[in-house]
Design a protein around this motif. Structure first.
Motif, mmCIF file in Angstrom:
data_model
loop_
_atom_site.group_PDB
_atom_site.id
_atom_site.type_symbol
_atom_site.label_atom_id
_atom_site.label_comp_id
_atom_site.label_asym_id
_atom_site.label_seq_id
_atom_site.Cartn_x
_atom_site.Cartn_y
_atom_site.Cartn_z
ATOM 1 N N UNK A 108 0.791 -1.182 0.000
ATOM 2 C CA UNK A 108 0.000 0.000 0.000
ATOM 3 C C UNK A 108 0.854 1.275 0.000
ATOM 4 N N UNK A 109 1.929 1.208 0.836
ATOM 5 C CA UNK A 109 2.782 2.393 0.941
ATOM 6 C C UNK A 109 3.482 2.670 -0.382
ATOM 7 N N UNK A 110 3.803 1.613 -1.097
ATOM 8 C CA UNK A 110 4.455 1.815 -2.396
ATOM 9 C C UNK A 110 3.501 2.511 -3.362
ATOM 10 N N UNK A 111 2.259 2.102 -3.327
ATOM 11 C CA UNK A 111 1.263 2.715 -4.216
ATOM 12 C C UNK A 111 1.036 4.179 -3.841
ATOM 13 N N UNK A 112 0.966 4.453 -2.516
ATOM 14 C CA UNK A 112 0.765 5.832 -2.072
ATOM 15 C C UNK A 112 1.966 6.686 -2.439
ATOM 16 N N UNK A 134 3.180 15.094 -7.556
ATOM 17 C CA UNK A 134 4.208 16.140 -7.517
ATOM 18 C C UNK A 134 4.744 16.424 -8.931
ATOM 19 N N UNK A 135 4.933 15.347 -9.700
ATOM 20 C CA UNK A 135 5.409 15.540 -11.074
ATOM 21 C C UNK A 135 4.386 16.327 -11.907
ATOM 22 N N UNK A 136 3.149 16.023 -11.659
ATOM 23 C CA UNK A 136 2.093 16.719 -12.407
ATOM 24 C C UNK A 136 2.055 18.198 -12.039
ATOM 25 N N UNK A 137 2.195 18.499 -10.759
ATOM 26 C CA UNK A 137 2.199 19.896 -10.306
ATOM 27 C C UNK A 137 3.409 20.624 -10.876
ATOM 28 N N UNK A 143 1.790 7.360 -6.100
ATOM 29 C CA UNK A 143 0.750 8.351 -6.389
ATOM 30 C C UNK A 143 1.205 9.754 -5.981
ATOM 31 N N UNK A 144 1.871 9.858 -4.820
ATOM 32 C CA UNK A 144 2.384 11.167 -4.377
ATOM 33 C C UNK A 144 3.416 11.686 -5.361
#
Length: 179
Positions: free
Chosen positions: A1-5, A13-16, A8-9
């Motif tokens: 789960x932490x890897x997925x989060x 950040x890349x998108x921003x 996603x984070x």
């Protein structure tokens, strides 16, 4: 789960960061008033282009509406003309039928004055036919002969009208059929 989060984070950040680099219109690495002015100019240019396209679309729609109205008016006019020609032909058919009925009634009245035995005898003896024809109602026969040219004229006029209608309908078929 932490890897997925974490993934996603990182993606967020890349998108921003990508969005912020796009906001840097001048390429100096920061978003400032000049960048906003460039964006505003670009948006105004896009709006002008869109306004011009919308005006062109409206003009084309008005033109299509006028053309459709003209086509509808022509179709209505053609329908009225077709109705009038059909009505005139129908009236002439009724008139010719009435004249034929009058002639048939006159002939029937003339023939009804003859006796059936007399008619058989006339058919068997040719020399006596001329004498027997004298007993036919001459006034009725003259009336039939007097009305015969009128009937023939009506039939001729009806044929002429039907030919005009046929050629007119052929022209319509060519106009709307495309061939």
């Amino acid at each position: 789960m932490k890897k997925e989060e974490a993934a996603m984070d990182k993606a967020l950040r890349d998108k921003i960061a990508a969005l912020q680099t796009r906001d840097d219109e001048t390429g100096d690495g920061r978003v400032d008033l000049a960048d906003l002015k460039h964006q505003l100019d670009r948006v105004e240019a896009q709006l002008e282009l869109q306004d011009w396209q919308n005006r062109r679309l409206l003009r084309n729609q008005r033109l299509r509406m006028l053309i459709n109205g003209a086509v509808l008016a022509v179709v209505c006019l053609l329908a009225v003309v077709l109705f009038l020609y059909t009505r005139a032909a129908y009236d002439k058919i009724l008139q010719a039928s009435a004249q034929v009925n009058e002639i048939a009634a006159t002939l029937q009245n003339s023939l009804s004055t003859l006796d059936s035995e007399q008619l058989d005898q006339m058919m068997q003896t040719l020399p006596d036919i001329m004498d027997r024809l004298a007993s036919i109602d001459v006034d009725a026969l003259n009336e039939v002969l007097a009305e015969l040219p009128g009937v023939l004229d009506s039939v001729q006029q009806l044929q002429t009208d039907m030919e005009q209608l046929r050629s007119w309908l052929g022209g319509l078929g060519t106009l709307f059929g495309g061939g």
